[in-house]
Design a protein around this motif. Structure first.
Motif: not given
Length: 291
Positions: A65-70, A228-231, A260-264
């Motif tokens: 239910k959460l949304r991605p963020f930068r 890891a903290s970002i993930l 990386s595109g992680i924030d997507e």
């Protein structure tokens, strides 16, 4: 590109794995001999599969239910010398940081340290043991007088999350990362879940990386702990290492964020058997202590 047929790989369940493990252990019990403890002294098994996700659907229900963020990149700057602090702050902001945390004990040095800094386009937080008059500093985070929870540095995730949940509802949570890659991911995920359950889902989780005992591997460990903290879902991260060039630390964060595109994605590690189980163990450990 030809599609891969993954069905050619044999399927295996936990019972089959145990039989293979017993054979390798020459009749030994895998449940006893392959049980281990991580850095947080949490009991873990030698093998996890889809069966271990039963009963953990609540985690997917929450994170889906959460949304991605930068996420934001911060740098902490020592404000003991206002001229040098100002130079470091401007370098950090021009180098890709979204904000800085200024550690300063003399409030009279603030104006000099923040010279030419446009507070409307970056985040400025002030950390001081002295009282800082908030007049003229609207919109800035002042630690610990302001709306910020400074969490004591610890090597135990359950102790860390207990301190957060038992503390006052603060907008900004300042915590340390753990060097264990999967433990850090699971701890931040557990923190996000517990904050959401407590109605504090809007709290900003900021993570700094403490100096590791291994100077030789500090750069590598600094990078993996931050990743890891970002993930896990930290909203901001400070890659500044206790040794070395802050420019390299900033560029480490910039590379991860921009390439990386992680924030997507919302929950990059959701569905990992080990991480889901570890997240659940941390959540249950915290709730047990809260009883």
């Amino acid at each position: 590109m030809k599609e891969l047929n993954l069905d050619i790989f044999p399927q295996i369940n936990k019972d089959q794995w145990k039989k293979l493990a017993e054979n390798q252990l020459k009749g030994g019990n895998p449940d006893d001999q392959l049980m281990w403890k991580n850095d947080a002294q949490i009991n873990l098994e030698g093998y996890y599969d889809q069966e271990d996700l039963r009963g953990l659907e609540y985690l997917n229900d929450f994170f889906s239910k959460l949304r991605p963020f930068r996420w934001k990149l911060y740098e902490e700057v020592d404000g003991g010398d206002s001229k040098k602090a100002n130079e470091k702050i401007l370098n950090a902001l021009m180098g890709g940081c979204d904000g800085v945390i200024l550690s300063i004990e003399n409030p009279d040095l603030l104006d000099g340290a923040l010279k030419e800094v446009d507070r409307n386009i970056c985040d400025i937080s002030i950390r001081s043991n002295e009282h800082i008059n908030p007049e003229g500093l609207s919109g800035m985070m002042i630690m610990p007088d302001g709306n910020c929870l400074l969490v004591e540095e610890t090597e135990n995730p359950i102790s860390q999350l207990l301190e957060v949940l038992k503390g006052e509802d603060q907008n900004f949570i300042y915590r340390n990362a753990f060097s264990d890659f999967f433990l850090e991911i699971s701890t931040v995920r557990a923190l996000r879940f517990l904050l959401g359950e407590a109605g504090r889902g809007n709290n900003h989780i900021h993570t700094y990386i403490p100096k590791h005992q291994s100077n030789e591997h500090q750069w590598f460990l600094n990078t993996t702990a931050g990743l890891a903290s970002i993930l896990g879902g930290s909203h901001s991260i400070d890659f500044t290492t206790a040794i070395g060039d802050p420019r390299i630390s900033r560029n480490t964060g910039n590379l991860i964020r921009e390439e990386s595109g992680i924030d997507e994605y919302t929950d990059q590690c959701g569905g990992s058997y080990y991480i889901e189980v570890l997240t659940d163990k941390i959540i249950k450990g915290v709730k047990e202590k809260l009883k």
